[in-house]
Enzyme design. Structure first.
Site, mmCIF file in Angstrom:
data_model
loop_
_atom_site.group_PDB
_atom_site.id
_atom_site.type_symbol
_atom_site.label_atom_id
_atom_site.label_comp_id
_atom_site.label_asym_id
_atom_site.label_seq_id
_atom_site.Cartn_x
_atom_site.Cartn_y
_atom_site.Cartn_z
ATOM 1 N N LYS A 225 2.616 -1.689 -0.190
ATOM 2 C CA LYS A 225 3.358 -0.731 0.638
ATOM 3 C C LYS A 225 3.098 -0.927 2.134
ATOM 4 O O LYS A 225 2.167 -1.614 2.544
ATOM 5 C CB LYS A 225 3.035 0.700 0.199
ATOM 6 C CG LYS A 225 3.710 1.061 -1.116
ATOM 7 C CD LYS A 225 3.599 2.531 -1.446
ATOM 8 C CE LYS A 225 4.426 2.850 -2.693
ATOM 9 N NZ LYS A 225 4.306 4.270 -3.095
ATOM 10 N N ARG A 259 -0.783 1.892 -10.100
ATOM 11 C CA ARG A 259 0.542 1.295 -10.332
ATOM 12 C C ARG A 259 0.692 0.112 -9.383
ATOM 13 O O ARG A 259 0.654 0.282 -8.164
ATOM 14 C CB ARG A 259 1.620 2.352 -10.070
ATOM 15 C CG ARG A 259 3.049 1.907 -10.314
ATOM 16 C CD ARG A 259 4.011 3.057 -9.993
ATOM 17 N NE ARG A 259 5.391 2.719 -10.287
ATOM 18 C CZ ARG A 259 6.209 2.105 -9.451
ATOM 19 N NH1 ARG A 259 5.760 1.756 -8.245
ATOM 20 N NH2 ARG A 259 7.463 1.842 -9.794
#
Length: 291
Positions: A225, A259
């Site tokens: 991210k 995740r």
């Protein structure tokens, strides 16, 4: 009290006394990291099987991109993307199958196709989602998001990001319980990158253990991210080491599930964390005889 060593997921179980790895399977053309890579049916099945072989305990299948600025998809398009993949994987891979959706119709069809877990970035706030999830009886991950994917990163603001995330998730847990769901079937996700600056994300990671007060296992998704890119100055395809660092940090702060996109590397890192934890609980490792 739920036995976390056999946490129920449909007809599967997860051992959440150790941190588990969830592999990301985006069957979308526009996800921020791997958009379009696995949208074909055969490519998706191969990648899912590869992630299970690499040690993923959960495969998270998503047909709607929720990256900043993402374009909404129709219900039918989302169904067409995810249901064939779930049907093909159900019963064929030794892993929990999760569907990443906020759409009630997709939840119901995914459950019929064999999915074990619902993962909702909108925490069952979309019309009909709470009722659908309660009727299905599957475990659900409730995530915090400020705003909506199209605009969430324009100007996120908080007085106290950790306190506000805690309050929101507590409210959503209460809504689930009022709808007849049990706290024991819920997971919580603070929503890294969903309506948060890099400073918000880093503070949430630093104080992640505070979420344990909610009484639900914690799931986190930070892989590749922008928070990693902002700190390291690296593009999305060069964020492996940063992703491993935050996955390990989250595990040390109590995350039950991480995740990720890079499954093999993360499984190695998390296996070491789990082994370290186990050493602290094993009398023989501490020089004491086993009972």
């Amino acid at each position: 009290m739920t036995d976390l060593s056999k946490w129920p997921c449909g007809n599967q179980t997860l051992n959440l006394t150790e941190t588990q790895v969830m592999g990301v399977l985006n069957v979308t053309p526009d996800s921020f990291s791997d958009g379009g890579h696995f949208i074909g049916h055969d490519q998706a099945l191969r990648h899912a099987t590869e992630m299970v072989d690499q040690g993923a305990a959960i495969i998270d299948i998503g047909g709607e991109s929720t990256r900043p600025g993402a374009t909404p998809v129709s219900v039918q398009e989302e169904l067409d993307r995810v249901i064939p993949v779930i049907e093909a994987l159900a019963g064929r891979v030794d892993a929990v199958l999760s569907v990443d959706t906020s759409t009630p119709e997709v939840m119901r069809e995914a459950a019929r196709a064999g999915v074990h877990l619902l993962n909702d970035v909108r925490a069952l706030s979309r019309d009909g989602a709470l009722e659908a999830a309660a009727g299905l009886g599957l475990p659900v991950c409730l995530m915090h998001m400020q705003g909506q994917p199209g605009t969430m990163q324009l100007n996120p603001q908080y007085g106290d990001v950790v306190g506000e995330v805690l309050r929101y998730l507590g409210d959503r847990i209460a809504a689930c319980e009022a709808a007849g769901m049990k706290r024991q079937q819920l997971l919580v996700d603070p929503g890294f990158g969903f309506g948060k600056t890099v400073g918000h994300n880093l503070r949430l990671l630093n104080e992640l253990d505070r979420l344990q007060s909610l009484g639900c296992p914690i799931l986190v998704g930070m892989s590749r991210k922008s928070m990693i890119g902002d700190v390291l100055g690296k593009p999305v395809d060069q964020r492996l080491y940063g992703s491993l660092a935050v996955a390990v940090a989250a595990a040390m702060k109590g995350a039950a599930i991480v995740r990720v996109h890079d499954v093999a590397e993360t499984v190695d890192a998390i296996t070491m964390i789990n082994a370290m934890r186990q050493s602290g609980q094993d009398p023989a490792v501490n020089g004491e005889p086993k009972a």
